[in-house]
Design a protein around this motif. Sequence first.
Motif, PDB file in Angstrom:
ATOM      1  N   LYS A  99       0.827  -1.218   0.000  1.00  0.00           N
ATOM      2  CA  LYS A  99       0.000   0.000   0.000  1.00  0.00           C
ATOM      3  C   LYS A  99       0.859   1.265   0.000  1.00  0.00           C
ATOM      4  N   GLU A 100       2.032   1.201   0.637  1.00  0.00           N
ATOM      5  CA  GLU A 100       2.954   2.345   0.630  1.00  0.00           C
ATOM      6  C   GLU A 100       3.582   2.535  -0.744  1.00  0.00           C
ATOM      7  N   VAL A 101       4.021   1.440  -1.350  1.00  0.00           N
ATOM      8  CA  VAL A 101       4.743   1.516  -2.628  1.00  0.00           C
ATOM      9  C   VAL A 101       3.796   1.803  -3.788  1.00  0.00           C
ATOM     10  N   PHE A 102       2.674   1.112  -3.821  1.00  0.00           N
ATOM     11  CA  PHE A 102       1.705   1.270  -4.907  1.00  0.00           C
ATOM     12  C   PHE A 102       0.500   2.039  -4.364  1.00  0.00           C
ATOM     13  N   GLN A 103       0.595   3.333  -4.420  1.00  0.00           N
ATOM     14  CA  GLN A 103      -0.414   4.169  -3.788  1.00  0.00           C
ATOM     15  C   GLN A 103      -1.769   4.146  -4.496  1.00  0.00           C
ATOM     16  N   ASP A 104      -1.830   3.542  -5.678  1.00  0.00           N
ATOM     17  CA  ASP A 104      -3.114   3.374  -6.370  1.00  0.00           C
ATOM     18  C   ASP A 104      -3.933   2.231  -5.780  1.00  0.00           C
ATOM     19  N   ILE A 105      -3.310   1.389  -4.973  1.00  0.00           N
ATOM     20  CA  ILE A 105      -4.046   0.293  -4.338  1.00  0.00           C
ATOM     21  C   ILE A 105      -5.065   0.906  -3.373  1.00  0.00           C
ATOM     22  N   PRO A 106      -6.321   0.534  -3.510  1.00  0.00           N
ATOM     23  CA  PRO A 106      -7.323   1.061  -2.572  1.00  0.00           C
ATOM     24  C   PRO A 106      -6.937   0.714  -1.133  1.00  0.00           C
ATOM     25  N   LYS A 107      -6.969   1.678  -0.269  1.00  0.00           N
ATOM     26  CA  LYS A 107      -6.552   1.476   1.125  1.00  0.00           C
ATOM     27  C   LYS A 107      -7.442   0.491   1.863  1.00  0.00           C
ATOM     28  N   ASP A 108      -8.684   0.334   1.415  1.00  0.00           N
ATOM     29  CA  ASP A 108      -9.621  -0.531   2.122  1.00  0.00           C
ATOM     30  C   ASP A 108      -9.951  -1.822   1.364  1.00  0.00           C
ATOM     31  N   PHE A 122     -13.149 -11.731  -6.338  1.00  0.00           N
ATOM     32  CA  PHE A 122     -11.910 -11.478  -7.082  1.00  0.00           C
ATOM     33  C   PHE A 122     -11.823  -9.996  -7.428  1.00  0.00           C
ATOM     34  N   THR A 123     -10.692  -9.388  -7.076  1.00  0.00           N
ATOM     35  CA  THR A 123     -10.498  -7.958  -7.292  1.00  0.00           C
ATOM     36  C   THR A 123      -9.091  -7.691  -7.785  1.00  0.00           C
ATOM     37  N   ASN A 124      -8.987  -6.899  -8.845  1.00  0.00           N
ATOM     38  CA  ASN A 124      -7.669  -6.422  -9.281  1.00  0.00           C
ATOM     39  C   ASN A 124      -7.393  -5.151  -8.503  1.00  0.00           C
ATOM     40  N   ILE A 125      -6.368  -5.182  -7.627  1.00  0.00           N
ATOM     41  CA  ILE A 125      -6.097  -4.012  -6.794  1.00  0.00           C
ATOM     42  C   ILE A 125      -4.961  -3.145  -7.331  1.00  0.00           C
ATOM     43  N   TYR A 126      -4.191  -3.680  -8.282  1.00  0.00           N
ATOM     44  CA  TYR A 126      -3.143  -2.891  -8.899  1.00  0.00           C
ATOM     45  C   TYR A 126      -2.896  -3.404 -10.299  1.00  0.00           C
ATOM     46  N   ASN A 127      -2.772  -2.473 -11.242  1.00  0.00           N
ATOM     47  CA  ASN A 127      -2.465  -2.827 -12.620  1.00  0.00           C
ATOM     48  C   ASN A 127      -1.533  -1.749 -13.177  1.00  0.00           C
ATOM     49  N   ARG A 128      -0.295  -2.126 -13.436  1.00  0.00           N
ATOM     50  CA  ARG A 128       0.646  -1.157 -13.993  1.00  0.00           C
ATOM     51  C   ARG A 128       0.276  -0.880 -15.436  1.00  0.00           C
ATOM     52  N   SER A 129       0.068   0.353 -15.767  1.00  0.00           N
ATOM     53  CA  SER A 129      -0.338   0.731 -17.132  1.00  0.00           C
ATOM     54  C   SER A 129       0.870   0.869 -18.016  1.00  0.00           C
TER      55      SER A 129
END
Length: 129
Positions: A99-108, A122-129
């Motif tokens: 969560k610190e490194v990838f700040q786009d990850i929803p905090k909750d 199933f949830t995608n919490i981070y996707n590098r564009s």
Amino acid sequence: MNFFKKIFKLKTTETAKENKSFEENYADLGMFEYSEKGFKFTSNDCEKFINWSDIKQINAYKKDVYVYDLVVMEIVIGENILTINEETPGWFQLIIKLKEVFQDIPKDWDIKIIQPAFAENFTNIYNRS
């Protein structure tokens, strides 16, 4: 991919035998060590370093293990998928670090994924564009 499965299955089984308090498990770095560039995980005689910049995607979901749900995370690195779960030693600190490194990850994300019970969510919490 088998490398990751072997490491995490062994270490998770070992930790399940230990009797630690929640506070001890929460603070435990487990099999992970962190740096500015990424993280290293170690199990027995195996060691692997993952660069933050090599992580393409992070997915999370729940797995129904009959009596309870198990939160699972897939970290996609190139063509490999590192699969860990909430019983992996160091899980809580890894989640905090991600969560610190990838700040786009929803905090909750971790709170939202647990409801309703026994649903995969199933949830995608981070996707590098």
